[in-house]
Write a protein that holds these residues in place. Structure first.
Motif, PDB file in Angstrom:
ATOM      1  N   PHE A 455     -16.822  39.171  21.413  1.00 23.63           N
ATOM      2  CA  PHE A 455     -17.010  37.724  21.285  1.00 23.63           C
ATOM      3  C   PHE A 455     -17.836  37.420  20.036  1.00 23.63           C
ATOM      4  O   PHE A 455     -18.750  38.173  19.672  1.00 23.63           O
ATOM      5  CB  PHE A 455     -17.708  37.161  22.527  1.00 23.63           C
ATOM      6  N   VAL A 456     -17.515  36.284  19.398  1.00 17.65           N
ATOM      7  CA  VAL A 456     -18.267  35.816  18.230  1.00 17.65           C
ATOM      8  C   VAL A 456     -18.627  34.349  18.434  1.00 17.65           C
ATOM      9  O   VAL A 456     -18.003  33.636  19.234  1.00 17.65           O
ATOM     10  CB  VAL A 456     -17.449  35.975  16.926  1.00 17.65           C
ATOM     11  N   GLU A 465     -21.884  40.314  16.780  1.00 17.55           N
ATOM     12  CA  GLU A 465     -20.765  40.331  17.711  1.00 17.55           C
ATOM     13  C   GLU A 465     -21.258  40.817  19.067  1.00 17.55           C
ATOM     14  O   GLU A 465     -22.187  41.628  19.141  1.00 17.55           O
ATOM     15  CB  GLU A 465     -19.652  41.234  17.185  1.00 17.55           C
ATOM     16  N   VAL A 466     -20.664  40.318  20.126  1.00 17.23           N
ATOM     17  CA  VAL A 466     -21.068  40.687  21.486  1.00 17.23           C
ATOM     18  C   VAL A 466     -19.916  41.432  22.143  1.00 17.23           C
ATOM     19  O   VAL A 466     -18.798  40.915  22.247  1.00 17.23           O
ATOM     20  CB  VAL A 466     -21.445  39.440  22.311  1.00 17.23           C
ATOM     21  N   LEU A 467     -20.189  42.647  22.590  1.00 13.80           N
ATOM     22  CA  LEU A 467     -19.184  43.467  23.272  1.00 13.80           C
ATOM     23  C   LEU A 467     -19.397  43.346  24.785  1.00 13.80           C
ATOM     24  O   LEU A 467     -20.503  43.555  25.284  1.00 13.80           O
ATOM     25  CB  LEU A 467     -19.306  44.923  22.844  1.00 13.80           C
ATOM     26  N   ILE A 468     -18.345  43.011  25.496  1.00 12.14           N
ATOM     27  CA  ILE A 468     -18.424  42.859  26.952  1.00 12.14           C
ATOM     28  C   ILE A 468     -18.348  44.249  27.596  1.00 12.14           C
ATOM     29  O   ILE A 468     -17.449  45.050  27.287  1.00 12.14           O
ATOM     30  CB  ILE A 468     -17.277  41.974  27.478  1.00 12.14           C
ATOM     31  N   GLU A 475     -24.478  40.377  26.481  1.00 10.19           N
ATOM     32  CA  GLU A 475     -25.751  39.722  26.148  1.00 10.19           C
ATOM     33  C   GLU A 475     -25.501  38.782  24.974  1.00 10.19           C
ATOM     34  O   GLU A 475     -25.156  39.210  23.875  1.00 10.19           O
ATOM     35  CB  GLU A 475     -26.831  40.740  25.801  1.00 10.19           C
ATOM     36  N   PHE A 476     -25.699  37.479  25.245  1.00 14.68           N
ATOM     37  CA  PHE A 476     -25.396  36.444  24.258  1.00 14.68           C
ATOM     38  C   PHE A 476     -26.685  35.874  23.679  1.00 14.68           C
ATOM     39  O   PHE A 476     -27.754  35.966  24.297  1.00 14.68           O
ATOM     40  CB  PHE A 476     -24.556  35.343  24.912  1.00 14.68           C
ATOM     41  N   VAL A 487     -16.730  32.943  21.634  1.00 14.33           N
ATOM     42  CA  VAL A 487     -15.284  32.978  21.941  1.00 14.33           C
ATOM     43  C   VAL A 487     -14.736  34.352  21.542  1.00 14.33           C
ATOM     44  O   VAL A 487     -15.360  35.103  20.789  1.00 14.33           O
ATOM     45  CB  VAL A 487     -14.542  31.868  21.171  1.00 14.33           C
ATOM     46  N   LEU A 488     -13.552  34.654  22.058  1.00 12.58           N
ATOM     47  CA  LEU A 488     -12.915  35.925  21.736  1.00 12.58           C
ATOM     48  C   LEU A 488     -12.688  36.044  20.226  1.00 12.58           C
ATOM     49  O   LEU A 488     -12.203  35.100  19.584  1.00 12.58           O
ATOM     50  CB  LEU A 488     -11.571  36.044  22.451  1.00 12.58           C
TER      51      LEU A 488
END
Length: 491
Positions: A455-456, A465-468, A475-476, A487-488
Protein backbone atom coordinates in the motif's frame (compact mmCIF):
# COMPACT_ATOMS: atom_id res chain seq x y z
CA UNK A 1 -23.08 0.36 -7.26
CA UNK A 2 -21.15 3.64 -7.00
CA UNK A 3 -21.05 5.48 -3.69
CA UNK A 4 -23.44 8.41 -3.53
CA UNK A 5 -21.72 11.80 -3.36
CA UNK A 6 -23.48 15.18 -3.37
CA UNK A 7 -22.17 18.63 -4.12
CA UNK A 8 -23.73 21.85 -2.90
CA UNK A 9 -23.43 23.72 -6.18
CA UNK A 10 -23.36 27.30 -4.95
CA UNK A 11 -22.19 29.50 -2.12
CA UNK A 12 -23.76 32.60 -0.63
CA UNK A 13 -21.64 35.06 -2.60
CA UNK A 14 -21.49 33.28 -5.96
CA UNK A 15 -20.08 35.81 -8.44
CA UNK A 16 -18.37 33.87 -11.23
CA UNK A 17 -18.42 35.21 -14.79
CA UNK A 18 -20.85 32.54 -15.97
CA UNK A 19 -24.25 32.49 -14.32
CA UNK A 20 -24.67 29.41 -12.14
CA UNK A 21 -26.96 27.46 -14.46
CA UNK A 22 -24.57 27.93 -17.39
CA UNK A 23 -21.59 26.94 -15.24
CA UNK A 24 -23.34 23.77 -14.08
CA UNK A 25 -24.25 22.81 -17.64
CA UNK A 26 -20.68 23.32 -18.79
CA UNK A 27 -19.27 21.41 -15.80
CA UNK A 28 -21.53 18.35 -16.11
CA UNK A 29 -18.79 16.18 -17.63
CA UNK A 30 -16.26 17.23 -15.00
CA UNK A 31 -18.70 16.65 -12.14
CA UNK A 32 -19.37 13.15 -13.38
CA UNK A 33 -15.65 12.36 -13.64
CA UNK A 34 -15.10 13.63 -10.09
CA UNK A 35 -17.63 11.09 -8.87
CA UNK A 36 -20.59 13.29 -7.98
CA UNK A 37 -23.93 11.53 -8.20
CA UNK A 38 -26.17 14.45 -7.14
CA UNK A 39 -26.08 18.23 -7.38
CA UNK A 40 -27.94 20.48 -4.93
CA UNK A 41 -28.94 23.74 -6.59
CA UNK A 42 -29.93 26.95 -4.74
CA UNK A 43 -33.52 28.26 -4.86
CA UNK A 44 -34.31 28.74 -8.55
CA UNK A 45 -37.28 31.10 -8.20
CA UNK A 46 -37.56 34.87 -7.96
CA UNK A 47 -36.68 36.48 -4.65
CA UNK A 48 -37.74 39.86 -3.31
CA UNK A 49 -34.59 41.47 -4.69
CA UNK A 50 -34.97 40.07 -8.17
CA UNK A 51 -31.72 39.29 -9.95
CA UNK A 52 -29.69 40.01 -6.80
CA UNK A 53 -31.51 37.61 -4.45
CA UNK A 54 -29.67 34.56 -3.16
CA UNK A 55 -33.08 32.87 -3.24
CA UNK A 56 -34.03 32.43 0.40
CA UNK A 57 -36.21 35.58 0.39
CA UNK A 58 -38.85 33.84 -1.73
CA UNK A 59 -41.19 36.07 -3.71
CA UNK A 60 -42.76 33.98 -6.49
CA UNK A 61 -42.29 30.21 -6.56
CA UNK A 62 -43.58 30.03 -10.13
CA UNK A 63 -41.09 32.55 -11.54
CA UNK A 64 -37.97 30.58 -12.44
CA UNK A 65 -36.43 33.51 -14.28
CA UNK A 66 -39.24 33.94 -16.81
CA UNK A 67 -41.18 37.07 -15.85
CA UNK A 68 -40.31 40.74 -15.43
CA UNK A 69 -40.77 41.00 -11.68
CA UNK A 70 -38.77 42.70 -8.93
CA UNK A 71 -36.79 44.66 -11.55
CA UNK A 72 -35.46 41.64 -13.43
CA UNK A 73 -36.49 38.74 -15.63
CA UNK A 74 -33.65 36.40 -14.78
CA UNK A 75 -32.82 35.33 -11.25
CA UNK A 76 -29.30 35.71 -9.84
CA UNK A 77 -28.51 32.30 -11.32
CA UNK A 78 -29.97 32.69 -14.82
CA UNK A 79 -33.18 32.11 -16.77
CA UNK A 80 -35.77 29.36 -16.61
CA UNK A 81 -34.52 27.92 -19.90
CA UNK A 82 -30.93 27.89 -18.62
CA UNK A 83 -32.04 26.19 -15.40
CA UNK A 84 -33.81 23.41 -17.29
CA UNK A 85 -30.87 23.07 -19.69
CA UNK A 86 -28.52 22.59 -16.72
CA UNK A 87 -30.76 19.89 -15.26
CA UNK A 88 -30.93 18.11 -18.62
CA UNK A 89 -27.15 18.26 -19.06
CA UNK A 90 -26.57 16.76 -15.62
CA UNK A 91 -29.12 14.04 -16.32
CA UNK A 92 -27.16 13.07 -19.44
CA UNK A 93 -24.34 12.09 -17.10
CA UNK A 94 -26.71 10.34 -14.69
CA UNK A 95 -26.27 13.06 -12.07
CA UNK A 96 -29.40 13.72 -10.00
CA UNK A 97 -30.53 17.27 -9.27
CA UNK A 98 -31.92 18.45 -5.94
CA UNK A 99 -34.04 21.60 -5.89
CA UNK A 100 -34.01 23.90 -2.87
CA UNK A 101 -37.50 24.49 -1.44
CA UNK A 102 -38.16 27.49 0.83
CA UNK A 103 -41.63 27.12 2.33
CA UNK A 104 -41.27 28.96 5.64
CA UNK A 105 -41.76 32.51 4.42
CA UNK A 106 -42.38 34.91 1.55
CA UNK A 107 -40.92 38.36 0.99
CA UNK A 108 -41.48 41.40 -1.22
CA UNK A 109 -45.27 41.68 -1.10
CA UNK A 110 -46.91 43.70 -3.86
CA UNK A 111 -49.59 45.53 -1.85
CA UNK A 112 -50.14 46.80 1.68
CA UNK A 113 -52.98 45.48 3.81
CA UNK A 114 -54.39 46.75 7.08
CA UNK A 115 -54.16 43.85 9.48
CA UNK A 116 -54.70 43.20 13.17
CA UNK A 117 -51.61 42.03 15.06
CA UNK A 118 -50.07 41.75 18.49
CA UNK A 119 -46.40 42.29 19.22
CA UNK A 120 -44.58 39.39 20.82
CA UNK A 121 -41.46 39.18 22.94
CA UNK A 122 -38.70 38.16 20.49
CA UNK A 123 -37.05 36.07 23.23
CA UNK A 124 -40.33 34.32 24.13
CA UNK A 125 -42.64 34.24 21.13
CA UNK A 126 -45.53 32.99 23.29
CA UNK A 127 -45.56 36.23 25.29
CA UNK A 128 -47.60 39.11 23.89
CA UNK A 129 -46.25 42.58 24.71
CA UNK A 130 -49.07 44.63 23.20
CA UNK A 131 -52.83 44.62 22.84
CA UNK A 132 -54.41 44.00 19.46
CA UNK A 133 -53.38 46.79 17.11
CA UNK A 134 -53.80 47.59 13.45
CA UNK A 135 -50.78 48.01 11.18
CA UNK A 136 -50.13 48.21 7.46
CA UNK A 137 -48.00 45.34 6.16
CA UNK A 138 -46.83 44.03 2.78
CA UNK A 139 -48.91 40.85 2.96
CA UNK A 140 -50.63 40.81 -0.44
CA UNK A 141 -48.85 39.02 -3.29
CA UNK A 142 -50.51 39.44 -6.70
CA UNK A 143 -47.48 38.77 -8.96
CA UNK A 144 -48.42 41.38 -11.59
CA UNK A 145 -45.57 40.38 -13.90
CA UNK A 146 -46.83 36.80 -14.15
CA UNK A 147 -50.51 37.78 -14.54
CA UNK A 148 -51.92 34.47 -13.34
CA UNK A 149 -49.88 32.17 -15.58
CA UNK A 150 -49.41 28.72 -13.98
CA UNK A 151 -51.44 29.79 -10.92
CA UNK A 152 -54.04 32.45 -10.13
CA UNK A 153 -53.62 32.07 -6.39
CA UNK A 154 -53.34 35.41 -4.56
CA UNK A 155 -51.61 35.49 -1.18
CA UNK A 156 -53.03 37.83 1.48
CA UNK A 157 -52.74 38.26 5.25
CA UNK A 158 -54.87 35.15 5.86
CA UNK A 159 -51.99 33.16 4.35
CA UNK A 160 -49.50 34.33 6.98
CA UNK A 161 -49.12 33.96 10.74
CA UNK A 162 -46.66 36.81 11.36
CA UNK A 163 -44.67 39.69 9.90
CA UNK A 164 -41.66 41.74 11.02
CA UNK A 165 -42.35 45.14 9.48
CA UNK A 166 -45.12 47.70 10.03
CA UNK A 167 -45.01 50.10 7.10
CA UNK A 168 -47.19 52.83 8.65
CA UNK A 169 -45.26 52.74 11.93
CA UNK A 170 -41.88 52.41 10.21
CA UNK A 171 -41.14 49.79 12.84
CA UNK A 172 -39.40 46.42 12.94
CA UNK A 173 -40.76 43.91 15.45
CA UNK A 174 -42.30 40.46 15.52
CA UNK A 175 -46.03 40.83 14.98
CA UNK A 176 -48.37 37.83 15.36
CA UNK A 177 -51.24 38.21 12.90
CA UNK A 178 -54.65 37.85 14.54
CA UNK A 179 -56.50 35.71 12.02
CA UNK A 180 -59.20 33.06 11.95
CA UNK A 181 -56.63 30.39 12.86
CA UNK A 182 -55.89 31.84 16.27
CA UNK A 183 -53.99 34.67 17.90
CA UNK A 184 -50.76 32.71 18.37
CA UNK A 185 -48.31 30.62 16.43
CA UNK A 186 -48.84 27.16 14.99
CA UNK A 187 -47.12 24.09 16.39
CA UNK A 188 -43.64 23.52 14.92
CA UNK A 189 -40.81 21.10 15.80
CA UNK A 190 -38.66 23.70 17.56
CA UNK A 191 -39.57 25.24 20.92
CA UNK A 192 -36.56 27.57 20.91
CA UNK A 193 -37.60 31.08 21.95
CA UNK A 194 -40.83 29.58 23.25
CA UNK A 195 -42.10 28.77 19.77
CA UNK A 196 -39.90 29.09 16.69
CA UNK A 197 -42.67 29.27 14.09
CA UNK A 198 -41.61 32.80 13.18
CA UNK A 199 -38.22 33.16 11.49
CA UNK A 200 -38.36 36.09 9.06
CA UNK A 201 -40.37 38.10 6.50
CA UNK A 202 -44.03 37.01 6.06
CA UNK A 203 -44.36 33.70 7.88
CA UNK A 204 -46.57 31.25 6.00
CA UNK A 205 -49.74 30.05 7.76
CA UNK A 206 -49.95 26.28 7.30
CA UNK A 207 -53.24 26.09 9.18
CA UNK A 208 -54.80 27.64 6.07
CA UNK A 209 -55.93 24.71 3.92
CA UNK A 210 -55.89 26.80 0.74
CA UNK A 211 -52.21 27.58 1.31
CA UNK A 212 -51.36 23.92 1.75
CA UNK A 213 -53.19 22.94 -1.42
CA UNK A 214 -51.47 25.70 -3.40
CA UNK A 215 -48.03 24.55 -2.29
CA UNK A 216 -48.88 20.96 -3.22
CA UNK A 217 -50.02 22.12 -6.68
CA UNK A 218 -46.79 24.07 -7.03
CA UNK A 219 -44.69 21.04 -6.13
CA UNK A 220 -46.31 18.97 -8.86
CA UNK A 221 -45.95 21.83 -11.37
CA UNK A 222 -42.29 22.27 -10.42
CA UNK A 223 -41.51 18.60 -11.02
CA UNK A 224 -43.47 18.40 -14.26
CA UNK A 225 -41.69 21.52 -15.50
CA UNK A 226 -38.11 20.71 -14.47
CA UNK A 227 -37.91 16.97 -13.73
CA UNK A 228 -35.66 17.27 -10.68
CA UNK A 229 -34.83 14.14 -8.69
CA UNK A 230 -35.22 15.39 -5.14
CA UNK A 231 -35.60 18.34 -2.84
CA UNK A 232 -33.72 20.08 -0.05
CA UNK A 233 -36.27 21.51 2.41
CA UNK A 234 -35.12 24.73 4.05
CA UNK A 235 -35.67 25.63 7.72
CA UNK A 236 -37.94 22.70 8.62
CA UNK A 237 -37.67 23.38 12.36
CA UNK A 238 -39.90 26.42 11.75
CA UNK A 239 -42.51 24.62 9.61
CA UNK A 240 -45.55 22.53 10.50
CA UNK A 241 -44.47 18.89 10.44
CA UNK A 242 -47.98 17.90 9.46
CA UNK A 243 -47.64 19.94 6.27
CA UNK A 244 -44.17 18.57 5.46
CA UNK A 245 -45.53 15.02 5.70
CA UNK A 246 -48.54 15.86 3.53
CA UNK A 247 -46.40 17.59 0.91
CA UNK A 248 -43.87 14.76 0.63
CA UNK A 249 -46.51 12.02 0.49
CA UNK A 250 -48.67 13.78 -2.08
CA UNK A 251 -45.74 14.72 -4.29
CA UNK A 252 -44.38 11.17 -4.36
CA UNK A 253 -47.83 9.79 -5.13
CA UNK A 254 -48.73 12.35 -7.79
CA UNK A 255 -45.36 12.14 -9.56
CA UNK A 256 -44.93 8.38 -9.02
CA UNK A 257 -41.34 8.95 -7.88
CA UNK A 258 -39.39 8.12 -4.76
CA UNK A 259 -37.63 11.47 -4.44
CA UNK A 260 -34.55 12.01 -2.32
CA UNK A 261 -35.68 14.48 0.34
CA UNK A 262 -33.14 16.23 2.58
CA UNK A 263 -34.24 18.52 5.41
CA UNK A 264 -32.26 21.33 6.99
CA UNK A 265 -32.84 21.39 10.74
CA UNK A 266 -29.84 23.38 11.97
CA UNK A 267 -28.88 22.22 15.45
CA UNK A 268 -25.45 22.18 17.10
CA UNK A 269 -26.55 21.22 20.62
CA UNK A 270 -28.27 17.86 20.87
CA UNK A 271 -28.71 15.00 18.42
CA UNK A 272 -31.98 14.10 20.17
CA UNK A 273 -33.67 17.00 18.36
CA UNK A 274 -32.74 15.52 14.99
CA UNK A 275 -33.79 12.05 16.13
CA UNK A 276 -37.11 13.51 17.27
CA UNK A 277 -37.65 15.08 13.84
CA UNK A 278 -36.98 11.70 12.22
CA UNK A 279 -39.53 10.14 14.56
CA UNK A 280 -42.32 12.65 13.97
CA UNK A 281 -41.83 12.60 10.19
CA UNK A 282 -41.66 8.81 10.04
CA UNK A 283 -38.17 8.82 8.52
CA UNK A 284 -39.40 10.46 5.34
CA UNK A 285 -36.35 12.69 4.95
CA UNK A 286 -32.61 12.64 5.27
CA UNK A 287 -31.15 15.33 7.54
CA UNK A 288 -28.00 17.41 7.32
CA UNK A 289 -25.70 16.47 10.20
CA UNK A 290 -25.01 19.98 11.53
CA UNK A 291 -23.74 18.41 14.76
CA UNK A 292 -20.91 16.67 12.93
CA UNK A 293 -20.05 19.96 11.24
CA UNK A 294 -19.91 21.57 14.68
CA UNK A 295 -17.58 18.84 15.94
CA UNK A 296 -15.33 19.50 12.95
CA UNK A 297 -15.33 23.21 13.78
CA UNK A 298 -14.39 22.56 17.41
CA UNK A 299 -11.67 20.14 16.36
CA UNK A 300 -10.21 22.58 13.84
CA UNK A 301 -9.99 25.38 16.40
CA UNK A 302 -8.78 23.27 19.34
CA UNK A 303 -5.95 21.49 17.52
CA UNK A 304 -4.36 18.62 19.44
CA UNK A 305 -6.42 19.48 22.53
CA UNK A 306 -9.48 17.97 20.82
CA UNK A 307 -10.11 14.25 21.41
CA UNK A 308 -10.33 12.85 17.88
CA UNK A 309 -11.75 9.58 19.15
CA UNK A 310 -14.88 11.53 20.11
CA UNK A 311 -15.36 13.22 16.71
CA UNK A 312 -18.60 11.29 16.06
CA UNK A 313 -20.08 11.75 19.53
CA UNK A 314 -23.54 13.38 19.63
CA UNK A 315 -23.91 13.27 15.83
CA UNK A 316 -26.62 12.01 13.52
CA UNK A 317 -24.18 9.89 11.51
CA UNK A 318 -23.41 8.02 14.73
CA UNK A 319 -27.05 7.56 15.76
CA UNK A 320 -28.92 7.27 12.43
CA UNK A 321 -26.30 6.86 9.68
CA UNK A 322 -28.86 5.75 7.09
CA UNK A 323 -30.51 9.20 7.22
CA UNK A 324 -27.44 11.40 7.74
CA UNK A 325 -26.13 13.82 5.12
CA UNK A 326 -22.65 14.74 6.25
CA UNK A 327 -20.86 17.94 5.28
CA UNK A 328 -17.83 20.01 6.16
CA UNK A 329 -19.27 23.48 5.46
CA UNK A 330 -22.15 25.12 3.63
CA UNK A 331 -23.50 28.55 2.68
CA UNK A 332 -24.64 29.25 6.25
CA UNK A 333 -21.29 28.46 7.87
CA UNK A 334 -19.02 30.12 5.30
CA UNK A 335 -17.07 33.25 6.27
CA UNK A 336 -19.12 36.45 6.82
CA UNK A 337 -22.41 34.60 7.30
CA UNK A 338 -24.54 34.76 10.46
CA UNK A 339 -23.77 31.14 11.39
CA UNK A 340 -20.10 31.43 10.42
CA UNK A 341 -18.21 28.40 11.68
CA UNK A 342 -15.85 27.69 8.82
CA UNK A 343 -13.50 24.75 9.34
CA UNK A 344 -9.83 25.81 9.48
CA UNK A 345 -7.91 24.88 6.34
CA UNK A 346 -5.48 22.55 8.12
CA UNK A 347 -8.38 20.35 9.26
CA UNK A 348 -10.40 20.35 6.03
CA UNK A 349 -8.60 17.32 4.48
CA UNK A 350 -9.19 15.38 7.70
CA UNK A 351 -12.85 16.37 7.78
CA UNK A 352 -13.38 15.38 4.15
CA UNK A 353 -11.70 12.03 4.74
CA UNK A 354 -14.10 11.51 7.65
CA UNK A 355 -17.18 12.04 5.46
CA UNK A 356 -16.00 10.71 2.08
CA UNK A 357 -14.18 7.51 2.95
CA UNK A 358 -16.38 5.90 5.58
CA UNK A 359 -19.37 3.63 5.20
CA UNK A 360 -21.80 5.75 7.21
CA UNK A 361 -23.72 8.72 5.83
CA UNK A 362 -23.97 10.38 2.43
CA UNK A 363 -21.42 13.20 2.05
CA UNK A 364 -22.13 16.63 0.58
CA UNK A 365 -19.12 18.59 -0.74
CA UNK A 366 -19.15 22.41 -0.60
CA UNK A 367 -18.77 24.39 -3.84
CA UNK A 368 -15.81 26.47 -2.67
CA UNK A 369 -13.73 23.39 -1.87
CA UNK A 370 -13.94 22.42 -5.56
CA UNK A 371 -13.75 25.83 -7.24
CA UNK A 372 -12.52 28.30 -4.61
CA UNK A 373 -14.11 31.74 -4.17
CA UNK A 374 -13.29 35.43 -3.82
CA UNK A 375 -15.86 37.83 -2.41
CA UNK A 376 -16.44 40.71 -0.05
CA UNK A 377 -19.22 41.80 2.26
CA UNK A 378 -19.53 44.83 4.51
CA UNK A 379 -16.03 45.93 3.57
CA UNK A 380 -14.43 42.58 4.40
CA UNK A 381 -12.68 40.49 1.73
CA UNK A 382 -12.53 36.69 1.72
CA UNK A 383 -10.48 34.32 -0.42
CA UNK A 384 -11.29 30.62 -0.22
CA UNK A 385 -8.97 28.29 -2.10
CA UNK A 386 -9.95 24.96 -3.62
CA UNK A 387 -8.85 22.07 -1.44
CA UNK A 388 -5.82 20.41 -3.10
CA UNK A 389 -6.50 16.99 -1.58
CA UNK A 390 -10.16 16.89 -2.58
CA UNK A 391 -9.83 15.40 -6.11
CA UNK A 392 -7.88 12.41 -4.77
CA UNK A 393 -10.27 11.97 -1.85
CA UNK A 394 -13.19 11.98 -4.30
CA UNK A 395 -11.46 9.40 -6.50
CA UNK A 396 -10.87 7.21 -3.47
CA UNK A 397 -14.55 7.41 -2.62
CA UNK A 398 -15.63 6.74 -6.20
CA UNK A 399 -13.43 3.69 -6.80
CA UNK A 400 -11.94 2.37 -3.57
CA UNK A 401 -13.99 3.11 -0.42
CA UNK A 402 -16.06 -0.08 -0.37
CA UNK A 403 -16.42 -3.20 1.71
CA UNK A 404 -16.35 -4.01 5.40
CA UNK A 405 -15.08 -1.25 7.68
CA UNK A 406 -12.73 -1.72 10.64
CA UNK A 407 -12.58 1.24 13.02
CA UNK A 408 -9.58 2.33 15.07
CA UNK A 409 -11.09 5.31 16.87
CA UNK A 410 -9.00 4.52 19.91
CA UNK A 411 -6.61 7.43 20.52
CA UNK A 412 -7.10 11.08 21.48
CA UNK A 413 -4.95 12.38 18.64
CA UNK A 414 -4.57 9.58 16.09
CA UNK A 415 -7.49 7.63 14.61
CA UNK A 416 -8.02 5.49 11.56
CA UNK A 417 -10.10 2.89 9.78
CA UNK A 418 -9.85 0.45 6.91
CA UNK A 419 -12.22 -0.73 4.19
CA UNK A 420 -11.70 -4.28 2.85
CA UNK A 421 -13.01 -3.56 -0.66
CA UNK A 422 -15.40 -5.74 -2.65
CA UNK A 423 -15.49 -7.77 -5.85
CA UNK A 424 -17.55 -5.20 -7.74
CA UNK A 425 -14.80 -2.56 -7.55
CA UNK A 426 -11.36 -3.82 -8.71
CA UNK A 427 -8.43 -2.90 -6.47
CA UNK A 428 -10.81 -1.39 -3.91
CA UNK A 429 -9.92 -1.21 -0.25
CA UNK A 430 -8.24 1.61 1.68
CA UNK A 431 -6.65 2.45 4.99
CA UNK A 432 -7.06 5.96 6.42
CA UNK A 433 -4.98 7.39 9.26
CA UNK A 434 -5.08 10.93 10.62
CA UNK A 435 -3.59 12.95 13.46
CA UNK A 436 -4.39 16.31 14.99
CA UNK A 437 -1.13 16.21 16.98
CA UNK A 438 2.24 14.64 16.28
CA UNK A 439 2.87 12.25 13.41
CA UNK A 440 1.06 8.99 13.97
CA UNK A 441 1.27 5.29 13.25
CA UNK A 442 -1.14 2.45 13.83
CA UNK A 443 -1.39 -1.25 13.03
CA UNK A 444 -4.70 -1.84 11.26
CA UNK A 445 -6.39 -4.81 9.63
CA UNK A 446 -6.95 -4.87 5.89
CA UNK A 447 -7.96 -8.52 5.71
CA UNK A 448 -6.03 -11.68 4.74
CA UNK A 449 -6.91 -11.25 1.07
CA UNK A 450 -4.38 -8.39 1.04
CA UNK A 451 -1.52 -10.42 2.59
CA UNK A 452 1.73 -9.77 0.76
CA UNK A 453 0.36 -6.71 -1.04
CA UNK A 454 1.82 -3.22 -0.88
CA UNK A 455 0.00 0.00 0.00
CA UNK A 456 1.08 3.59 -0.71
CA UNK A 457 -0.27 6.96 0.40
CA UNK A 458 -2.45 8.27 -2.45
CA UNK A 459 -2.20 11.80 -1.03
CA UNK A 460 1.60 11.53 -1.21
CA UNK A 461 2.07 12.88 2.30
CA UNK A 462 4.15 9.81 3.20
CA UNK A 463 6.72 8.20 0.92
CA UNK A 464 7.19 4.78 2.54
CA UNK A 465 5.40 1.62 1.38
CA UNK A 466 3.36 -0.60 3.70
CA UNK A 467 3.45 -4.38 3.25
CA UNK A 468 0.43 -6.28 4.56
CA UNK A 469 1.51 -9.26 6.68
CA UNK A 470 0.22 -12.85 6.61
CA UNK A 471 -2.53 -11.99 9.11
CA UNK A 472 -3.86 -9.15 6.97
CA UNK A 473 -2.40 -6.33 9.10
CA UNK A 474 -0.16 -3.43 8.17
CA UNK A 475 1.42 -0.56 10.08
CA UNK A 476 0.24 2.71 8.57
CA UNK A 477 1.53 6.24 9.08
CA UNK A 478 0.44 9.88 8.87
CA UNK A 479 2.14 13.23 9.33
CA UNK A 480 1.47 15.62 12.20
CA UNK A 481 -1.82 17.46 11.76
CA UNK A 482 -2.52 15.55 8.56
CA UNK A 483 -4.26 12.59 6.94
CA UNK A 484 -2.94 9.80 4.72
CA UNK A 485 -5.07 7.55 2.51
CA UNK A 486 -3.34 4.24 1.80
CA UNK A 487 -4.29 2.37 -1.39
CA UNK A 488 -2.99 -0.62 -3.30
CA UNK A 489 0.21 0.15 -5.18
CA UNK A 490 -0.30 -0.02 -8.92
CA UNK A 491 2.17 -2.55 -10.36
Amino acid sequence: MQNQTLIQYFHWYYNDQDNLWTKAKNEATSLSKMGFTSVWFPPAYKGSNGGYSIGYDTYDLYDLGEFDQKNSIHTKYGSKDEYIAAINALHEYKINVLADVVFNHKAGGDELEKIEVRKVNPEDRNEFISDVMEIEAWTKFTFPGRQGKYSEFIWDHQCFSGVDWAQDLNETAIFAIQNEYGEGWEKVPSDELGNYDYLMFDDIEFRNQAVKEELKRWGKWYYETCKMDGFRLDAVKHISTEFVIEWIDELKKACDRDFLIISENWNIVDVEELEHYIEITGGRTQLFDSLLHHNFYLASTAGQEYDLDKIFDNTLVQKRPELAITFVDNHDSQPLQALESFIDFWFRPLAYALILLREQGIPCVFFTDVYGANYEDDGKCVELVALPELPKLLKARQYLAYGEQHDYLDHNNCIGWTREGDEEHPNSGIAVLMSNGEEGFKAMEMGKSFSGKTFVDSLEKRQEEVLIDENGFGEFFCNAGSVSVWVLKVQ
